[in-house]
Design an enzyme around this catalytic site. Structure first.
Site, PDB file in Angstrom:
ATOM      1  N   HIS A  62      82.838  17.920  61.867  1.00 24.16           N
ATOM      2  CA  HIS A  62      81.746  18.685  62.463  1.00 24.16           C
ATOM      3  C   HIS A  62      80.535  17.812  62.770  1.00 24.16           C
ATOM      4  CE1 HIS A  62      79.403  22.170  63.488  1.00 24.16           C
ATOM      5  NE2 HIS A  62      78.531  21.953  62.524  1.00 24.16           N
ATOM      6  N   SER A  94      76.044  23.074  66.659  1.00 27.61           N
ATOM      7  CA  SER A  94      76.267  23.916  65.488  1.00 27.61           C
ATOM      8  C   SER A  94      75.393  25.172  65.579  1.00 27.61           C
ATOM      9  CB  SER A  94      75.975  23.105  64.216  1.00 27.61           C
ATOM     10  OG  SER A  94      76.386  23.771  63.063  1.00 27.61           O
ATOM     11  N   ASP A 135      86.891  18.837  63.902  1.00 25.06           N
ATOM     12  CA  ASP A 135      85.884  19.759  63.365  1.00 25.06           C
ATOM     13  C   ASP A 135      86.593  21.023  62.884  1.00 25.06           C
ATOM     14  OD1 ASP A 135      83.798  21.477  62.817  1.00 25.06           O
ATOM     15  OD2 ASP A 135      82.830  21.285  64.774  1.00 25.06           O
TER      16      ASP A 135
END
EC number: 2.3.1.46
Length: 379
Positions: free
Chosen positions: A356, A157, A323
């Site tokens: 995610h 991320s 995601d």
């Protein structure tokens, strides 16, 4: 928590603090005259100093990525499934460094740190920091540790953005870059989610312009709402449906606006409540702005391939099918640019229902692929 740790755990770890007295110039035009970075290390640095790996954390992450701080800890570090003996980032092979970034709230200098000139928390007076600023501060930590080149810089991320920035800012100091569930910049939708979260905090009456600590309060409602919004984006529709569906907390509906009726409502409120008790509101604002501002191609006429022209690292990009915060399409965009720049890049799109947050979860295929790549790194 057992006093005997699992065989594949790094065991007890003790955070260390590095102090830097040389001012750090920031992208916003301000500078930090001095600052601290708290970090942990796992494994041993080899004689050639060629086996060092840097772990970069995401929005709410910190330095404690693996192991335990005490025998009483209920849970290990946030990426313990990936760091340790025999794990993808094998501490029998690698010397792993994990830090809390500037602006954080877990020991590194940030808004909750005390201003030596006033004796009060820095609060909103702490400058806005960027991914590039973080990488510059991390480079100073590497210098302090005697690490000229990282065998790998790894992050998921927002952490993946830092790993990418390393290959741009310090192209000769990174041999492998692993960007997991990340993106070359945020989409308008992602910026919008961050703005909703910020407004929840900024409009909380207890925020007090960022000076809430001086008043002995926290903008709890704002932090809760920010976390609830964010947490929805970290999960997939399928995973939420499987975990909660339309399940009720009790046997019947109450037909009011105040009761917690659905299980998913209870879950989100719990997540918000827990988060508001451990995370600083000013830090949350800073982290979301660092996400929004990350756009390295803006300095190269929006040409992402040119952005990585000087990179010497080999790249591994991983994404997860469900995601939607940082979709696989964003990872493929990055891969296409790296290929256009004639870089050595491999790409893995992992079929996972968790959304995610999948990069934090020990999914067997993910761990196997991760470990296979790390095993190919020559020291």
């Amino acid at each position: 928590m057992p006093t005997v740790f699992p065989h594949d755990s790094v065991g007890l770890v003790t955070p260390q603090t590095a102090h830097f007295s040389e001012p750090l110039a920031l992208a916003c035009g301000r500078s930090l005259p001095a600052y601290d970075l708290i970090y942990e290390t796992y494994g041993q640095l080899n004689a050639a100093r060629s086996n060092a790996v840097l772990i970069c954390h995401a929005l709410s992450g910190h330095h404690h990525a693996a192991g335990f701080h005490s025998a009483d800890d209920r849970k290990p570090g946030w990426w313990d499934s990936c760091i340790g003996p025999g794990k993808p980032i094998d501490t029998n092979t690698f010397f792993v460094v994990s830090l809390n970034n500037l602006g954080g709230c877990n020991g590194s200098t940030g808004p909750s740190s005390i201003d030596p000139d006033t004796g009060k928390p820095l609060g909103a007076n702490f400058p806005v920091v960027t991914v590039e600023d973080w990488v510059n501060s991390q480079a100073r930590l590497a210098d302090l540790l005697g690490i000229d080149t990282w065998a790998a810089v790894i992050g998921g991320s927002l952490g993946g953005m830092q790993a990418l920035q390393w290959t741009i800012s310090y192209p000769d100091r990174v041999r492998h870059c692993l960007a997991i569930a990340s993106a070359p910049k945020l989409s308008a939708q992602n910026i919008a989610f961050n703005e909703v979260a910020r407004q929840a905090i900024l409009t909380d009456p207890e925020f007090h312009g960022g000076s809430f600590q001086e008043r002995g309060v926290i903008p709890k409602r704002g932090l809760m709402l920010a976390r609830m919004v964010g947490h929805i984006t970290y999960l997939s529709d399928d995973s939420m449906g499987e975990k909660f569906g339309r399940g009720l907390k009790s046997e019947k509906l109450n037909y009011d606006f105040h009761s917690v009726e659905f299980q998913v409502e209870s879950y989100l409120r719990y997540q918000g409540e827990e988060f508001s008790g451990r995370f600083d509101a000013n830090t949350y604002l800073l982290m979301t702005k660092a996400l929004d501002y990350f756009d390295p191609a803006a300095n190269f006429n929006d040409d992402l391939a040119k952005t990585f022209a000087n990179a010497t690292a080999k790249f591994c990009v991983m994404s997860f099918t469900t995601d939607w915060r940082f979709s696989p399409a964003r990872s493929r965009e990055l891969v296409d640019a790296l290929m256009a720049a004639r870089k050595d890049v491999c790409y893995l799109e992992i079929d996972a229902p968790q959304g995610h947050d999948a990069f934090l979860i020990p999914i067997p295929r993910y761990l196997q692929a991760f470990g296979n790549y790390m095993n190919r790194i020559s020291l």
